[in-house]
Design a protein around this motif. Structure first.
Motif, PDB file in Angstrom:
ATOM      1  N   ARG A  81       0.650  -1.167   0.098  1.00 26.92           N
ATOM      2  CA  ARG A  81      -0.209   0.028   0.075  1.00 26.92           C
ATOM      3  C   ARG A  81       1.008   1.440  -0.029  1.00 26.92           C
ATOM      4  N   HIS A  82       1.847   1.169   0.676  1.00 25.61           N
ATOM      5  CA  HIS A  82       2.940   2.571   0.562  1.00 25.61           C
ATOM      6  C   HIS A  82       3.984   2.390  -0.982  1.00 25.61           C
ATOM      7  N   VAL A  83       3.947   1.250  -1.705  1.00 28.54           N
ATOM      8  CA  VAL A  83       4.478   1.701  -3.078  1.00 28.54           C
ATOM      9  C   VAL A  83       4.040   2.571  -3.605  1.00 28.54           C
ATOM     10  N   PRO A  84       3.140   2.845  -3.967  1.00 24.44           N
ATOM     11  CA  PRO A  84       3.275   4.714  -4.751  1.00 24.44           C
ATOM     12  C   PRO A  84       3.406   6.349  -3.890  1.00 24.44           C
ATOM     13  N   TYR A  85       4.517   5.612  -2.895  1.00 23.91           N
ATOM     14  CA  TYR A  85       4.587   6.060  -1.977  1.00 23.91           C
ATOM     15  C   TYR A  85       6.726   6.746  -2.165  1.00 23.91           C
ATOM     16  N   VAL A  87       8.924   6.280   0.150  1.00 30.41           N
ATOM     17  CA  VAL A  87       8.970   6.648   2.082  1.00 30.41           C
ATOM     18  C   VAL A  87      10.203   6.770   2.185  1.00 30.41           C
ATOM     19  N   THR A  88      10.825   7.593   1.784  1.00 31.66           N
ATOM     20  CA  THR A  88      12.418   7.476   2.130  1.00 31.66           C
ATOM     21  C   THR A  88      12.851   7.913   3.913  1.00 31.66           C
ATOM     22  N   PRO A  89      14.164   7.936   4.422  1.00 31.61           N
ATOM     23  CA  PRO A  89      14.548   7.641   5.260  1.00 31.61           C
ATOM     24  C   PRO A  89      13.855   8.528   6.286  1.00 31.61           C
ATOM     25  N   ARG A  90      13.781  10.158   5.854  1.00 33.89           N
ATOM     26  CA  ARG A  90      13.910  11.179   6.340  1.00 33.89           C
ATOM     27  C   ARG A  90      12.381  11.261   5.952  1.00 33.89           C
ATOM     28  N   ALA A  91      11.723  10.213   5.515  1.00 33.29           N
ATOM     29  CA  ALA A  91      10.091  10.571   5.411  1.00 33.29           C
ATOM     30  C   ALA A  91       9.647   9.573   6.394  1.00 33.29           C
ATOM     31  N   ARG A  92       9.939   8.901   7.166  1.00 34.74           N
ATOM     32  CA  ARG A  92      10.242   7.468   8.196  1.00 34.74           C
ATOM     33  C   ARG A  92      10.305   8.691   9.383  1.00 34.74           C
ATOM     34  N   MET A 127       8.585   0.127   5.883  1.00 30.26           N
ATOM     35  CA  MET A 127       7.734   1.089   5.188  1.00 30.26           C
ATOM     36  C   MET A 127       8.886   1.766   4.331  1.00 30.26           C
ATOM     37  N   VAL A 128      10.500   1.872   3.983  1.00 29.88           N
ATOM     38  CA  VAL A 128      11.002   2.491   3.232  1.00 29.88           C
ATOM     39  C   VAL A 128      11.496   1.706   2.504  1.00 29.88           C
ATOM     40  N   ASN A 129      10.918   2.747   1.410  1.00 26.52           N
ATOM     41  CA  ASN A 129      11.357   2.050   0.001  1.00 26.52           C
ATOM     42  C   ASN A 129      12.555   2.959  -1.019  1.00 26.52           C
ATOM     43  N   ALA A 130      12.759   4.206   0.194  1.00 25.70           N
ATOM     44  CA  ALA A 130      14.405   4.842  -1.215  1.00 25.70           C
ATOM     45  C   ALA A 130      14.574   5.894  -0.188  1.00 25.70           C
ATOM     46  N   PRO A 131      15.593   6.462  -1.684  1.00 21.34           N
ATOM     47  CA  PRO A 131      16.801   6.480  -0.556  1.00 21.34           C
ATOM     48  C   PRO A 131      17.041   8.238  -0.345  1.00 21.34           C
ATOM     49  N   ASP A 132      17.452   8.312   0.553  1.00 24.59           N
ATOM     50  CA  ASP A 132      17.214  10.218   0.885  1.00 24.59           C
ATOM     51  C   ASP A 132      17.515  10.893  -0.270  1.00 24.59           C
ATOM     52  N   PRO A 133      16.957  11.645  -1.344  1.00 27.19           N
ATOM     53  CA  PRO A 133      18.162  12.454  -2.458  1.00 27.19           C
ATOM     54  C   PRO A 133      18.772  13.316  -2.320  1.00 27.19           C
ATOM     55  N   GLN A 134      19.241  13.557  -1.268  1.00 28.57           N
ATOM     56  CA  GLN A 134      20.043  14.484  -0.888  1.00 28.57           C
ATOM     57  C   GLN A 134      21.511  13.620   0.499  1.00 28.57           C
ATOM     58  N   GLY A 135      20.954  12.107   0.107  1.00 31.75           N
ATOM     59  CA  GLY A 135      21.791  11.001   0.980  1.00 31.75           C
ATOM     60  C   GLY A 135      22.225  11.742   2.735  1.00 31.75           C
ATOM     61  N   GLY A 136      20.770  12.323   3.471  1.00 30.82           N
ATOM     62  CA  GLY A 136      20.194  12.771   4.442  1.00 30.82           C
ATOM     63  C   GLY A 136      21.031  11.650   5.241  1.00 30.82           C
TER      64      GLY A 136
END
Length: 144
Positions: A81-85, A87-92, A127-136
């Motif tokens: 259910r969270h795949v469309p978003y 979910v980066t470590p920052r969002a988490r 739920m994390v499924n993507a890296p932070d864009p800036q590597g935060g």
């Protein structure tokens, strides 16, 4: 939240105050989400009522309350259910920060607070499924 001692055999849900406790938790959580410029776009509905209902019924069912979530939506399938978003470590971390504020607002006894928090942290990490864009780096859950 009542400070009474739970009855023998009471579910976690009943022991922490039942529906009223979960309503307050979800209301405080989504008040934070509504004002968060990074997380609010992940909730595409103009109003957050649907998201509030889904999370509340999920958590109530998970902790031994009514089975409304399963009746309405079937198996939780949280990762799917969270795949469309993204979910980066920052969002988490932001999500956990809002949930920590909400959990503090309901002021559960320490044993219940810790069990609930442990679950939320594990679920959020899963739920994390993507890296932070800036590597935060990870954010503190409780702001300084």
């Amino acid at each position: 939240m009542s400070e009474s001692v739970p009855q023998s055999g009471a579910s976690f849900y009943e022991s922490v105050g039942g529906h009223e406790t979960f309503v307050k938790l979800i209301d405080v959580f989504y008040d934070g989400i509504a004002h968060d410029p990074e997380l609010r776009p992940m909730y595409p509905e103009p109003e957050l009522d649907g998201a509030k209902h889904r999370l509340m019924t999920f958590l109530e069912q998970y902790w031994g309350g009514p089975t409304t979530y399963g009746q309405e939506r079937g198996h939780p399938r949280l990762r799917m259910r969270h795949v469309p978003y993204a979910v980066t470590p920052r969002a988490r971390d932001l999500w956990l920060r809002h949930m920590r504020t909400a959990l503090d607002a309901v002021a559960l006894p320490p044993m219940y607070d810790q069990a609930f928090w442990d679950y939320l942290e594990r679920a959020a990490h899963a739920m994390v499924n993507a890296p932070d864009p800036q590597g935060g780096t990870s954010l503190p859950i409780r702001p300084a």
